[in-house]
Design a protein around this motif. Structure first.
Motif, PDB file in Angstrom:
ATOM      1  N   VAL A  12       0.833  -1.207   0.000  1.00 57.93           N
ATOM      2  CA  VAL A  12       0.000   0.000   0.000  1.00 57.93           C
ATOM      3  C   VAL A  12       0.865   1.252   0.000  1.00 57.93           C
ATOM      4  CG1 VAL A  12      -1.659   1.334   1.373  1.00 57.93           C
ATOM      5  CG2 VAL A  12      -2.017  -1.109   1.013  1.00 57.93           C
ATOM      6  N   VAL A  13       1.899   1.289   0.854  1.00 58.44           N
ATOM      7  CA  VAL A  13       2.779   2.462   0.913  1.00 58.44           C
ATOM      8  C   VAL A  13       3.463   2.678  -0.431  1.00 58.44           C
ATOM      9  CG1 VAL A  13       4.933   3.337   1.925  1.00 58.44           C
ATOM     10  CG2 VAL A  13       3.159   2.383   3.403  1.00 58.44           C
ATOM     11  N   GLN A  14       3.983   1.636  -1.024  1.00 57.56           N
ATOM     12  CA  GLN A  14       4.655   1.773  -2.316  1.00 57.56           C
ATOM     13  C   GLN A  14       3.672   2.181  -3.412  1.00 57.56           C
ATOM     14  OE1 GLN A  14       6.801  -2.009  -2.675  1.00 57.56           O
ATOM     15  NE2 GLN A  14       8.697  -0.876  -2.350  1.00 57.56           N
ATOM     16  N   ALA A  15       2.460   1.642  -3.365  1.00 56.84           N
ATOM     17  CA  ALA A  15       1.462   1.986  -4.378  1.00 56.84           C
ATOM     18  C   ALA A  15       1.087   3.465  -4.298  1.00 56.84           C
ATOM     19  CB  ALA A  15       0.215   1.108  -4.209  1.00 56.84           C
ATOM     20  N   ILE A  16       0.876   3.973  -3.091  1.00 56.90           N
ATOM     21  CA  ILE A  16       0.526   5.389  -2.926  1.00 56.90           C
ATOM     22  C   ILE A  16       1.659   6.277  -3.440  1.00 56.90           C
ATOM     23  CG2 ILE A  16       0.134   7.203  -1.204  1.00 56.90           C
ATOM     24  CD1 ILE A  16      -1.422   5.058   0.418  1.00 56.90           C
ATOM     25  N   CYS A  17       2.881   5.940  -3.084  1.00 56.37           N
ATOM     26  CA  CYS A  17       4.036   6.736  -3.518  1.00 56.37           C
ATOM     27  C   CYS A  17       4.215   6.671  -5.032  1.00 56.37           C
ATOM     28  CB  CYS A  17       5.298   6.271  -2.811  1.00 56.37           C
ATOM     29  SG  CYS A  17       5.234   6.536  -1.027  1.00 56.37           S
ATOM     30  N   ALA A  18       4.062   5.503  -5.591  1.00 56.01           N
ATOM     31  CA  ALA A  18       4.202   5.356  -7.041  1.00 56.01           C
ATOM     32  C   ALA A  18       3.095   6.112  -7.764  1.00 56.01           C
ATOM     33  CB  ALA A  18       4.180   3.881  -7.425  1.00 56.01           C
ATOM     34  N   ILE A  19       1.876   6.048  -7.248  1.00 58.14           N
ATOM     35  CA  ILE A  19       0.764   6.785  -7.864  1.00 58.14           C
ATOM     36  C   ILE A  19       1.059   8.282  -7.846  1.00 58.14           C
ATOM     37  CG2 ILE A  19      -1.659   7.466  -7.518  1.00 58.14           C
ATOM     38  CD1 ILE A  19      -2.160   4.500  -6.685  1.00 58.14           C
ATOM     39  N   PHE A  20       1.618   8.767  -6.760  1.00 56.73           N
ATOM     40  CA  PHE A  20       1.967  10.195  -6.675  1.00 56.73           C
ATOM     41  C   PHE A  20       2.919  10.584  -7.798  1.00 56.73           C
ATOM     42  CE2 PHE A  20       5.053  13.396  -5.336  1.00 56.73           C
ATOM     43  CZ  PHE A  20       4.211  14.486  -5.155  1.00 56.73           C
ATOM     44  N   VAL A  22       3.764   8.935 -10.628  1.00 59.97           N
ATOM     45  CA  VAL A  22       3.244   8.677 -11.978  1.00 59.97           C
ATOM     46  C   VAL A  22       2.181   9.711 -12.340  1.00 59.97           C
ATOM     47  CG1 VAL A  22       1.942   7.026 -13.390  1.00 59.97           C
ATOM     48  CG2 VAL A  22       3.836   6.233 -11.973  1.00 59.97           C
ATOM     49  N   SER A  23       1.307  10.035 -11.400  1.00 61.91           N
ATOM     50  CA  SER A  23       0.275  11.042 -11.699  1.00 61.91           C
ATOM     51  C   SER A  23       0.904  12.404 -11.945  1.00 61.91           C
ATOM     52  CB  SER A  23      -0.760  11.124 -10.574  1.00 61.91           C
ATOM     53  OG  SER A  23      -0.161  11.596  -9.382  1.00 61.91           O
ATOM     54  N   THR A  28       1.872  16.464 -16.012  1.00 60.88           N
ATOM     55  CA  THR A  28       2.805  17.352 -16.699  1.00 60.88           C
ATOM     56  C   THR A  28       2.816  17.066 -18.205  1.00 60.88           C
ATOM     57  OG1 THR A  28       4.199  17.467 -14.722  1.00 60.88           O
ATOM     58  CG2 THR A  28       5.212  18.133 -16.798  1.00 60.88           C
ATOM     59  N   VAL A  29       2.841  15.798 -18.592  1.00 61.09           N
ATOM     60  CA  VAL A  29       2.877  15.416 -20.003  1.00 61.09           C
ATOM     61  C   VAL A  29       1.627  15.904 -20.725  1.00 61.09           C
ATOM     62  CG1 VAL A  29       2.748  13.425 -21.570  1.00 61.09           C
ATOM     63  CG2 VAL A  29       4.410  13.447 -19.718  1.00 61.09           C
ATOM     64  N   PHE A  30       0.466  15.767 -20.097  1.00 68.27           N
ATOM     65  CA  PHE A  30      -0.786  16.159 -20.746  1.00 68.27           C
ATOM     66  C   PHE A  30      -1.140  17.630 -20.503  1.00 68.27           C
ATOM     67  CE2 PHE A  30      -1.531  11.502 -20.356  1.00 68.27           C
ATOM     68  CZ  PHE A  30      -1.534  11.239 -21.717  1.00 68.27           C
ATOM     69  N   GLY A  31      -0.290  18.337 -19.813  1.00 74.42           N
ATOM     70  CA  GLY A  31      -0.493  19.772 -19.617  1.00 74.42           C
ATOM     71  C   GLY A  31      -1.633  20.110 -18.686  1.00 74.42           C
ATOM     72  N   VAL A  32      -2.044  19.198 -17.879  1.00 76.79           N
ATOM     73  CA  VAL A  32      -3.114  19.454 -16.929  1.00 76.79           C
ATOM     74  C   VAL A  32      -2.486  20.078 -15.694  1.00 76.79           C
ATOM     75  CG1 VAL A  32      -4.922  18.417 -15.506  1.00 76.79           C
ATOM     76  CG2 VAL A  32      -4.425  17.491 -17.776  1.00 76.79           C
ATOM     77  N   LEU A  45       6.097  16.837  -0.264  1.00 77.67           N
ATOM     78  CA  LEU A  45       5.347  15.702  -0.806  1.00 77.67           C
ATOM     79  C   LEU A  45       6.274  14.742  -1.563  1.00 77.67           C
ATOM     80  CD1 LEU A  45       2.061  17.362  -2.127  1.00 77.67           C
ATOM     81  CD2 LEU A  45       2.262  15.652  -0.309  1.00 77.67           C
ATOM     82  N   GLU A  46       7.158  15.292  -2.381  1.00 78.59           N
ATOM     83  CA  GLU A  46       8.080  14.461  -3.152  1.00 78.59           C
ATOM     84  C   GLU A  46       9.061  13.724  -2.244  1.00 78.59           C
ATOM     85  OE1 GLU A  46       9.873  16.880  -6.173  1.00 78.59           O
ATOM     86  OE2 GLU A  46       8.023  16.967  -7.363  1.00 78.59           O
ATOM     87  N   VAL A  47       9.584  14.412  -1.244  1.00 83.20           N
ATOM     88  CA  VAL A  47      10.498  13.762  -0.297  1.00 83.20           C
ATOM     89  C   VAL A  47       9.763  12.660   0.459  1.00 83.20           C
ATOM     90  CG1 VAL A  47      11.804  14.113   1.841  1.00 83.20           C
ATOM     91  CG2 VAL A  47      12.095  15.689  -0.071  1.00 83.20           C
ATOM     92  N   GLY A  48       8.537  12.949   0.894  1.00 82.66           N
ATOM     93  CA  GLY A  48       7.744  11.936   1.600  1.00 82.66           C
ATOM     94  C   GLY A  48       7.476  10.713   0.729  1.00 82.66           C
ATOM     95  N   ALA A  49       7.132  10.952  -0.547  1.00 81.21           N
ATOM     96  CA  ALA A  49       6.872   9.838  -1.467  1.00 81.21           C
ATOM     97  C   ALA A  49       8.144   9.035  -1.716  1.00 81.21           C
ATOM     98  CB  ALA A  49       6.291  10.358  -2.775  1.00 81.21           C
TER      99      ALA A  49
END
Length: 177
Positions: A12-20, A22-23, A28-32, A45-49
């Motif tokens: 779960v911890v790795q999934a949440i961090c990876a989702i952060f 990747v999202s 950024t890629v789609f300009g949203v 947030l990035e350091v925590g992930a």
């Protein structure tokens, strides 16, 4: 159960961090653009992930090592149990006074081979194997293969595997891992 819960937590911890991460990349890629946050908050947030991913990696490594140790322990126990079962077979074969040929046939029968398969392995006729099988049944005082097998199952259930712990300790000390 604790082991399963810890592995689920790691996942779960790795999934949440990876989702952060990747999202963030996909946005950024789609300009949203999302509502802007301060760069300090974003860095936190990035350091925590990243720390979450590292924690997951370390805990996953510990879980893997524990699994490997458990697999080795179980494999050793299975080896000892197999040796104890073979000792029980030999003891019964001696008690019944089986000839070497009858011992082979009895062992193949216990393993579940058919009369034709046993004859093929021993390079004898099926009639010879049947005669040897009947001699085994007579000496063991049983009527058929299931009854022969049940003699061993009853012994294992009634007594456990004789000397299992002592044999296991002796084999581990002698390096038979």
């Amino acid at each position: 159960m604790r082991s399963v819960a810890s592995i689920v937590l790691i996942f779960v911890v790795q999934a949440i961090c990876a989702i952060f991460f990747v999202s963030d990349i996909l946005l950024t890629v789609f300009g949203v653009r999302s509502s802007p946050i301060s760069w300090q908050s974003r860095e936190l947030l990035e350091v925590g992930a990243a720390l979450g991913l590292l924690l997951g990696l370390v805990l996953g490594g510990f879980a893997l090592l524990r699994s490997i140790r458990e697999a080795r322990r179980v494999k050793g126990q299975l080896r000892v149990a197999s040796g104890a079962f073979m000792d029980l077979l030999e003891e019964k074969f001696d008690q019944w006074g089986l000839t070497p040929a009858e011992r082979d046939v009895a062992l193949f029968s216990i393993k579940g081979l058919s009369t034709a398969e046993i004859a093929g392995l021993r390079n004898t006729s099926e009639g010879t194997v049947k005669a040897q099988t009947n001699a085994i049944y007579r000496k063991a005082q049983v009527a058929n293969r299931p009854q022969l097998l049940s003699l061993f199952i009853e012994d294992l259930m009634a007594e456990g595997l004789p000397g299992l712990e002592e044999q296991g300790a002796a084999r581990l000390q002698s390096g038979a891992r």
